[in-house]
Scaffold this motif. Structure first.
Motif, mmCIF file in Angstrom:
data_model
loop_
_atom_site.group_PDB
_atom_site.id
_atom_site.type_symbol
_atom_site.label_atom_id
_atom_site.label_comp_id
_atom_site.label_asym_id
_atom_site.label_seq_id
_atom_site.Cartn_x
_atom_site.Cartn_y
_atom_site.Cartn_z
ATOM 1 N N ILE A 90 49.176 -8.486 42.873
ATOM 2 C CA ILE A 90 48.674 -8.809 41.530
ATOM 3 C C ILE A 90 47.236 -8.316 41.376
ATOM 4 C CG2 ILE A 90 48.166 -10.684 39.917
ATOM 5 C CD1 ILE A 90 50.319 -12.329 41.392
ATOM 6 N N LEU A 91 46.412 -8.561 42.402
ATOM 7 C CA LEU A 91 45.021 -8.118 42.355
ATOM 8 C C LEU A 91 44.930 -6.596 42.318
ATOM 9 C CD1 LEU A 91 43.441 -10.590 44.938
ATOM 10 C CD2 LEU A 91 42.920 -10.488 42.497
ATOM 11 N N VAL A 92 45.759 -5.938 43.114
ATOM 12 C CA VAL A 92 45.748 -4.471 43.153
ATOM 13 C C VAL A 92 46.114 -3.905 41.787
ATOM 14 C CG1 VAL A 92 46.886 -2.434 44.119
ATOM 15 C CG2 VAL A 92 46.205 -4.312 45.621
ATOM 16 N N GLU A 93 47.149 -4.448 41.184
ATOM 17 C CA GLU A 93 47.578 -3.968 39.864
ATOM 18 C C GLU A 93 46.459 -4.129 38.836
ATOM 19 O OE1 GLU A 93 51.119 -4.882 36.588
ATOM 20 O OE2 GLU A 93 51.326 -5.560 38.666
ATOM 21 N N TYR A 94 45.800 -5.285 38.866
ATOM 22 C CA TYR A 94 44.707 -5.534 37.923
ATOM 23 C C TYR A 94 43.532 -4.583 38.168
ATOM 24 C CZ TYR A 94 40.427 -7.662 36.173
ATOM 25 O OH TYR A 94 39.208 -7.860 35.577
ATOM 26 N N LEU A 95 43.134 -4.429 39.436
ATOM 27 C CA LEU A 95 41.967 -3.608 39.757
ATOM 28 C C LEU A 95 42.228 -2.125 39.522
ATOM 29 C CD1 LEU A 95 40.822 -5.470 42.999
ATOM 30 C CD2 LEU A 95 39.628 -5.437 40.802
ATOM 31 N N VAL A 96 43.433 -1.674 39.824
ATOM 32 C CA VAL A 96 43.781 -0.275 39.561
ATOM 33 C C VAL A 96 43.668 0.015 38.069
ATOM 34 C CG1 VAL A 96 45.701 1.368 39.510
ATOM 35 C CG2 VAL A 96 45.214 0.094 41.601
ATOM 36 N N ASP A 97 44.221 -0.869 37.254
ATOM 37 C CA ASP A 97 44.150 -0.687 35.799
ATOM 38 C C ASP A 97 42.707 -0.717 35.312
ATOM 39 O OD1 ASP A 97 45.501 -0.678 33.084
ATOM 40 O OD2 ASP A 97 44.376 -2.550 32.926
ATOM 41 N N ARG A 98 41.919 -1.628 35.857
ATOM 42 C CA ARG A 98 40.524 -1.775 35.438
ATOM 43 C C ARG A 98 39.699 -0.532 35.765
ATOM 44 N NH1 ARG A 98 36.526 -6.233 38.256
ATOM 45 N NH2 ARG A 98 34.541 -5.345 37.600
ATOM 46 N N TYR A 99 39.781 -0.064 37.018
ATOM 47 C CA TYR A 99 38.955 1.074 37.417
ATOM 48 C C TYR A 99 39.486 2.387 36.853
ATOM 49 C CZ TYR A 99 36.542 -2.111 40.569
ATOM 50 O OH TYR A 99 35.803 -3.153 41.080
ATOM 51 N N ALA A 100 40.796 2.480 36.661
ATOM 52 C CA ALA A 100 41.358 3.695 36.062
ATOM 53 C C ALA A 100 40.858 3.861 34.628
ATOM 54 C CB ALA A 100 42.880 3.636 36.099
ATOM 55 N N LYS A 101 40.785 2.762 33.891
ATOM 56 C CA LYS A 101 40.277 2.821 32.519
ATOM 57 C C LYS A 101 38.810 3.232 32.496
ATOM 58 C CE LYS A 101 43.454 -0.482 30.361
ATOM 59 N NZ LYS A 101 43.606 -1.858 29.807
ATOM 60 N N GLN A 102 38.053 2.772 33.489
ATOM 61 C CA GLN A 102 36.628 3.099 33.531
ATOM 62 C C GLN A 102 36.387 4.593 33.691
ATOM 63 O OE1 GLN A 102 34.628 0.770 36.531
ATOM 64 N NE2 GLN A 102 34.884 -1.163 35.429
ATOM 65 N N GLY A 104 38.746 6.915 32.927
ATOM 66 C CA GLY A 104 39.595 7.663 32.012
ATOM 67 C C GLY A 104 40.843 8.250 32.637
ATOM 68 N N LYS A 105 41.398 7.566 33.640
ATOM 69 C CA LYS A 105 42.620 8.052 34.284
ATOM 70 C C LYS A 105 43.810 7.190 33.883
ATOM 71 C CE LYS A 105 40.664 10.270 38.386
ATOM 72 N NZ LYS A 105 40.702 10.358 39.865
ATOM 73 N N SER A 106 45.004 7.781 33.989
ATOM 74 C CA SER A 106 46.234 7.055 33.685
ATOM 75 C C SER A 106 47.040 6.905 34.970
ATOM 76 C CB SER A 106 47.049 7.818 32.634
ATOM 77 O OG SER A 106 48.290 7.172 32.409
ATOM 78 N N ILE A 107 47.072 5.697 35.509
ATOM 79 C CA ILE A 107 47.817 5.412 36.734
ATOM 80 C C ILE A 107 49.048 4.594 36.353
ATOM 81 C CG2 ILE A 107 47.755 4.398 39.034
ATOM 82 C CD1 ILE A 107 45.797 6.684 38.707
ATOM 83 N N ARG A 108 50.224 5.162 36.574
ATOM 84 C CA ARG A 108 51.463 4.496 36.165
ATOM 85 C C ARG A 108 52.205 3.836 37.323
ATOM 86 N NH1 ARG A 108 52.671 5.889 31.008
ATOM 87 N NH2 ARG A 108 51.608 7.712 30.147
ATOM 88 N N ASN A 109 51.933 4.292 38.546
ATOM 89 C CA ASN A 109 52.666 3.765 39.700
ATOM 90 C C ASN A 109 51.721 3.462 40.850
ATOM 91 O OD1 ASN A 109 55.386 4.391 38.533
ATOM 92 N ND2 ASN A 109 54.611 6.486 38.716
ATOM 93 N N ILE A 110 52.129 2.523 41.688
ATOM 94 C CA ILE A 110 51.403 2.211 42.917
ATOM 95 C C ILE A 110 52.347 2.483 44.086
ATOM 96 C CG2 ILE A 110 50.260 0.418 44.273
ATOM 97 C CD1 ILE A 110 49.541 -0.957 41.638
ATOM 98 N N GLU A 111 51.914 3.335 44.984
ATOM 99 C CA GLU A 111 52.749 3.718 46.117
ATOM 100 C C GLU A 111 53.136 2.493 46.952
ATOM 101 O OE1 GLU A 111 52.171 7.496 48.888
ATOM 102 O OE2 GLU A 111 51.066 5.760 49.646
ATOM 103 N N LYS A 112 54.415 2.405 47.299
ATOM 104 C CA LYS A 112 54.915 1.248 48.045
ATOM 105 C C LYS A 112 54.222 1.111 49.395
ATOM 106 C CE LYS A 112 59.169 -0.929 49.691
ATOM 107 N NZ LYS A 112 60.650 -0.809 49.796
ATOM 108 N N ARG A 113 54.028 2.242 50.081
ATOM 109 C CA ARG A 113 53.374 2.198 51.394
ATOM 110 C C ARG A 113 51.938 1.697 51.275
ATOM 111 N NH1 ARG A 113 52.604 3.523 56.484
ATOM 112 N NH2 ARG A 113 50.772 4.716 57.107
ATOM 113 N N THR A 114 51.279 2.058 50.179
ATOM 114 C CA THR A 114 49.910 1.589 49.959
ATOM 115 C C THR A 114 49.867 0.069 49.852
ATOM 116 O OG1 THR A 114 49.046 3.605 48.945
ATOM 117 C CG2 THR A 114 48.042 1.545 48.261
ATOM 118 N N LEU A 115 50.798 -0.505 49.101
ATOM 119 C CA LEU A 115 50.848 -1.966 48.989
ATOM 120 C C LEU A 115 51.092 -2.610 50.348
ATOM 121 C CD1 LEU A 115 52.750 -2.991 45.732
ATOM 122 C CD2 LEU A 115 50.375 -3.443 46.351
#
Length: 224
Positions: A90-102, A104-115
């Motif tokens: 949950i934290l990763v999803e929130y932080l990825v969205d937050r920093y991607a917006k900062q 100007g990137k569009s991140i649609r997926n989070i790699e399973k291995r990364t999680l």
């Protein structure tokens, strides 16, 4: 804050003189403005937080016992990140969205291995360390899938468990790559809302110093 709530972060770092002043405010429920001798009544709810063991600080003589008990009316212990692995996605999803917006990137997926890597790591630096890892990865990521380099976490774990640090040259190389990636995205701009300093979250002067120290030619990243 009169009639409301005040939040005191890192209360364990409060100097001894400030501890005395805070204790008086909590006990007397009044303050005095600088240069005045007239007390002013205040009605305020105080929330305090600390990442230190305040009981140990009391025993060590660095935190007042009377202030500790005055603040410790309704304690809430927030477990460290390593004890709430289920919160990491949950934290990763929130932080990825937050920093991607900062940036100007569009991140649609989070790699399973990364999680899996993030959940397996023990996070000695807690949530702040997670924030730093994700922000760094966002700067470097290409495409719409978020992923991290597992060596970032492996190196940090070995540093904690074995007491061995990364060679200075490796740190410098990693930092140089990070700065160059930010300069490439900002087309060589250092300052400004879309500049490399803002993307990296550091002051412009600090970035300029690092660029000179690492012998980076920022002109090569400018559009011609």
């Amino acid at each position: 804050a009169d009639g409301g709530t005040i939040f005191l972060d890192e209360i364990g770092e409060l100097p001894a003189e400030a501890q005395v002043a805070l204790l008086r405010v909590l006990q007397e429920r009044e303050i005095e403005r600088v240069g005045s001798s007239h007390p002013i009544p205040v009605d305020v709810r105080v929330l305090a937080a600390s990442n230190r063991d305040l009981e140990a600080a009391v025993e060590g003589g660095t935190f007042r016992e009377d202030l500790y008990y005055r603040l410790n009316v309704f304690p809430i212990r927030l477990p460290p990140l390593r004890e709430r692995v289920e919160d990491i996605p949950i934290l990763v999803e929130y932080l990825v969205d937050r920093y991607a917006k900062q940036v100007g990137k569009s991140i649609r997926n989070i790699e399973k291995r990364t999680l899996q890597l993030l959940q397996a790591y023990d996070w000695p630096g807690n949530v702040r360390e997670l924030q730093n890892v994700i922000e760094r990865a966002i700067v470097l990521v290409e495409g719409e899938t978020f992923a991290i380099d597992d060596s970032w976490l492996t190196t940090k774990r070995s540093k904690v468990t074995n007491g061995t640090a990364r060679p200075v040259t490796s740190l410098a190389n990693g930092e140089k790559e990070l700065i160059e990636a930010a300069l490439a995205e900002s087309e060589g701009r250092v300052s400004g809302a879309r500049g490399a300093a803002a993307k990296l979250g550091i002051p412009r002067q600090t970035l300029e110093w690092k660029i000179r120290a690492l012998k980076i030619d920022k002109l090569t990243f400018r559009k011609r």
